[in-house]
Enzyme design. Structure first.
Site, PDB file in Angstrom:
ATOM      1  N   HIS A  98       0.680  -1.370   0.178  1.00  0.00           N
ATOM      2  CA  HIS A  98      -0.175   0.249   0.082  1.00  0.00           C
ATOM      3  C   HIS A  98       0.693   1.728   0.239  1.00  0.00           C
ATOM      4  O   HIS A  98       2.088   0.992   0.545  1.00  0.00           O
ATOM      5  CB  HIS A  98      -1.391  -0.217   0.837  1.00  0.00           C
ATOM      6  CG  HIS A  98      -0.305   0.106   2.924  1.00  0.00           C
ATOM      7  ND1 HIS A  98       0.606   1.132   2.763  1.00  0.00           N
ATOM      8  CD2 HIS A  98       0.169  -1.540   3.177  1.00  0.00           C
ATOM      9  CE1 HIS A  98       0.652   0.905   4.497  1.00  0.00           C
ATOM     10  NE2 HIS A  98       0.442  -0.734   4.353  1.00  0.00           N
ATOM     11  N   ASP A 380       3.631  -4.180   3.119  1.00  0.00           N
ATOM     12  CA  ASP A 380       5.844  -5.460   4.212  1.00  0.00           C
ATOM     13  C   ASP A 380       5.997  -5.929   3.958  1.00  0.00           C
ATOM     14  O   ASP A 380       6.176  -6.914   3.958  1.00  0.00           O
ATOM     15  CB  ASP A 380       5.803  -3.680   4.876  1.00  0.00           C
ATOM     16  CG  ASP A 380       5.363  -3.479   5.971  1.00  0.00           C
ATOM     17  OD1 ASP A 380       4.421  -4.729   6.353  1.00  0.00           O
ATOM     18  OD2 ASP A 380       6.050  -2.592   7.366  1.00  0.00           O
TER      19      ASP A 380
END
Length: 479
Positions: A98, A380
């Protein structure tokens, strides 16, 4: 006579000193010459100005933080879509993190960063398609989304960002990603037919608004004539996209071992602990409470948005505090690679996703014309283990709006032969992977054979566990 001899002695001494002085001056004017191993000579001259560097030669926490922020630029260099002229692009699988978000954690007793999450096209950073994106998302009643995704907002819209909310910077980052991919894969390589339908796409997102909104921003600038009726987004409840294959006890074991390693590495860093003590005094809370609040998450938001670090009557958190914590993060990444606990976790965690990718590629190589573009909008903690499992040890920790692209190519001169390329943020990392590191990239076909990728996912990933399949590796206890 004595006077004359003394005079001659002094005259000779003066002449000698003059000669030495001239010699030294002369020698300083001559550049020192060194001889290379091949017999050639090279001049060693002190540079007036150092050569410009794209990045510093040693650990620079400020530079690394700037890379992590990924502030939108007008032009980004990438080599996605590059292949010999006799190769045809068949499909791409895209895994994204994102975009820029508001912190997930708050430092106790400190004012939260004042970041506006309303989307305003006339505020920087912006994008030519931002206004149209807002209008289109507002009309998204026909969207087809699984599970909780349908109840999430299509774009951020709070005057003061909520915790973990996507910012305008994050939206712009993925509008740029989508535009870049469109120029390469649609305009140049005609990946999708003009009459594309929902069957040509495969889209998954975790159940967070920041991943859904990031995926929508990329899709909006990537797809020609964005049509809600053709967009089906599947909900993925797992951050590692393991779907129905999440039962893996040994994956959890290696993750716990890695977390213990992180803790041990942190407590050994006395300079880091001193920094936490200093920061806790500024905030006015116990050191343990400050450490538990993960202050780097909040400080990175200040840094990326150019907002001053917080202050109290006891003083201010400053750049030196930030640099110490960021440096520790970088050093921890290096030790993580060396210890291999995370690598073993990564192999277990990412196999279901990589196996799904391989299966899709094989079907397309056999002639199937579905799911030509696959998008996974993630975090992540999704990208990082994938990079580790593939053996791409030089890769930086995933920045905001990072992208990992798997390209599938067909050799038109030998139609049954298929190859892949893997690109991380526009850089070709195919030959950094463990399964294709030894492949001759300078051959007439400088890509990695699909068969090597298939063999890696179906066999090699389990070798370190003395297993031959995913189930056995997940349930065989090795201590």
């Amino acid at each position: 006579m004595l006077f004359r001899n003394r005079f001659l002695f002094l005259l000779a001494l003066a002449a000698l000193l003059a000669f030495l002085s001239l010699s030294l001056q002369f020698l300083h004017l001559i550049p020192v010459t060194s001889v290379k191993e091949d017999g050639s000579s090279s001049k060693n001259r002190k540079r007036i100005m150092p050569d410009p560097l794209t990045e510093p030669p040693a650990i620079d926490p400020i530079y690394e933080a700037q890379v992590y922020c990924n502030t939108p630029r007008t032009k980004e260099h990438s080599i996605e879509g590059h292949a010999p002229h006799n190769f045809k692009l068949l499909s791409i699988n895209v895994l994204i993190r994102h975009g820029d978000r508001y912190p997930l954690y708050a430092i106790p007793k400190m004012k939260r960063p004042d970041i506006d999450c309303n989307l305003l096209p006339d505020r920087k950073p912006s994008h030519p398609q931002l206004e149209a994106f807002i209008n289109h998302m507002f009309k998204g009643s026909e969207a087809q989304m699984d599970g909780t995704l349908s109840s999430l907002p299509r774009y951020p819209s709070h005057l003061l960002c909520e915790m973990g909310e996507l910012t305008q910077t994050g939206v712009v980052q993925h509008l740029q990603n989508g535009q870049l991919l469109r120029e390469t894969y649609l305009k140049k390589h005609k990946l999708l037919p003009d009459n594309w339908t929902a069957k040509h796409l495969y889209i998954e997102s975790t159940g967070k608004s920041r991943t859904l909104q990031s995926g929508l921003a990329l899709l909006y600038s990537f797809l020609p004539n964005f049509d809600w009726k053709k967009i089906i987004i599947k909900h993925q409840w797992s951050s590692v996209f393991c779907s129905a294959s999440c039962d893996c006890p040994m994956r959890n074991h290696y993750l716990e071992e890695e977390q213990r390693r992180q803790y041990s590495f942190r407590v050994k860093n006395s300079y880091l602990e001193k920094t936490y003590v200093d920061m806790a005094k500024v905030v006015g809370i116990p050191t343990r409470q400050l450490r538990a609040s993960n202050p780097i998450d909040s400080l990175l938001c200040h840094f990326c948005h150019n907002v001053s670090f917080p202050c109290t009557k006891n003083g201010c958190i400053d750049m030196e505090h930030f640099k110490v914590i960021k440096t520790h993060q970088i050093e921890d990444e290096k030790e993580r690679q060396a210890k291999k606990l995370y690598f073993k976790y990564a192999l277990m965690a990412t196999h279901p996703l990589l196996n799904q990718t391989v299966t899709r590629m094989q079907r397309i190589a056999e002639g199937r014309k579905e799911e030509l573009f696959a998008l996974y909008s993630a975090h992540d903690v999704t990208l990082s283990p994938v990079l580790s499992a593939l053996g791409i040890i030089e890769a930086r920790f995933p920045r905001f709006a990072a992208r990992l692209v798997f390209e599938l190519w067909q050799d038109l001169s030998r139609s049954k032969e298929h190859f892949i390329r893997i690109l991380y943020n526009g850089e070709d990392v195919t030959f950094q992977t463990s399964f294709c590191r030894e492949h001759d990239r300078h051959s007439s076909r400088p890509l990695c054979p699909l068969a090597k990728f298939v063999h890696f996912v179906r066999r090699e990933m389990f070798a370190v566990f003395n297993s031959t399949n995913y189930y056995d590796a997940c349930h065989r206890r090795v201590f």
